[in-house]
Design a protein around this motif. Sequence first.
Motif, PDB file in Angstrom:
ATOM      1  N   GLY A  33       7.690  32.285  23.591  1.00 64.68           N
ATOM      2  CA  GLY A  33       9.110  32.616  23.545  1.00 64.68           C
ATOM      3  C   GLY A  33       9.758  32.151  22.256  1.00 64.68           C
ATOM      4  N   LEU A  34       9.377  30.973  21.802  1.00 59.05           N
ATOM      5  CA  LEU A  34       9.923  30.446  20.556  1.00 59.05           C
ATOM      6  C   LEU A  34       9.514  31.314  19.372  1.00 59.05           C
ATOM      7  N   ALA A  35       8.271  31.765  19.368  1.00 56.04           N
ATOM      8  CA  ALA A  35       7.806  32.651  18.295  1.00 56.04           C
ATOM      9  C   ALA A  35       8.592  33.959  18.314  1.00 56.04           C
ATOM     10  N   ILE A  54      21.631  33.728  22.643  1.00 56.84           N
ATOM     11  CA  ILE A  54      20.351  34.182  23.200  1.00 56.84           C
ATOM     12  C   ILE A  54      19.761  33.100  24.099  1.00 56.84           C
ATOM     13  N   LEU A  55      19.819  31.851  23.652  1.00 56.90           N
ATOM     14  CA  LEU A  55      19.308  30.752  24.488  1.00 56.90           C
ATOM     15  C   LEU A  55      20.077  30.658  25.803  1.00 56.90           C
ATOM     16  N   ARG A  56      21.392  30.794  25.740  1.00 56.10           N
ATOM     17  CA  ARG A  56      22.209  30.727  26.961  1.00 56.10           C
ATOM     18  C   ARG A  56      21.852  31.855  27.916  1.00 56.10           C
ATOM     19  N   ALA A  57      21.736  33.062  27.383  1.00 54.73           N
ATOM     20  CA  ALA A  57      21.399  34.210  28.227  1.00 54.73           C
ATOM     21  C   ALA A  57      20.004  34.060  28.818  1.00 54.73           C
ATOM     22  N   ARG A  71      10.586  31.349  29.481  1.00 54.73           N
ATOM     23  CA  ARG A  71       9.345  31.974  29.034  1.00 54.73           C
ATOM     24  C   ARG A  71       9.671  33.201  28.187  1.00 54.73           C
ATOM     25  N   GLN A  72       8.654  33.721  27.540  1.00 58.68           N
ATOM     26  CA  GLN A  72       8.825  34.863  26.654  1.00 58.68           C
ATOM     27  C   GLN A  72       9.541  36.040  27.323  1.00 58.68           C
TER      28      GLN A  72
END
Length: 89
Positions: A33-35, A54-57, A71-72
């Motif tokens: 997910g980070l990638a 994006i992180l909040r959503a 997760r991705q």
Amino acid sequence: RRRYLAAGLPGNTTNARCSTSLIEVTAEPDEAGLALLRDAAEKLKFSARGYHRILRASRTIADLDASEHIRQPHLAEALTYRLPFGRPD
């Protein structure tokens, strides 16, 4: 609710209203997910605000999926909400 109570915040705190520093902790994605997020941020030129949105959503999507971890697929879904329709590739 439990997550933010444990962090010492009021029980009515939501993903949308928590601080940027706390969302970075509570919405820490897995490696894949980070990638994905880094690639999208670079390609789509997200601002810091956009990155955190994006992180909040993705945290909310993971919550709806009853997943403790981001997760991705959660990030991929959140990214689809940020893409403008009809944008050329």
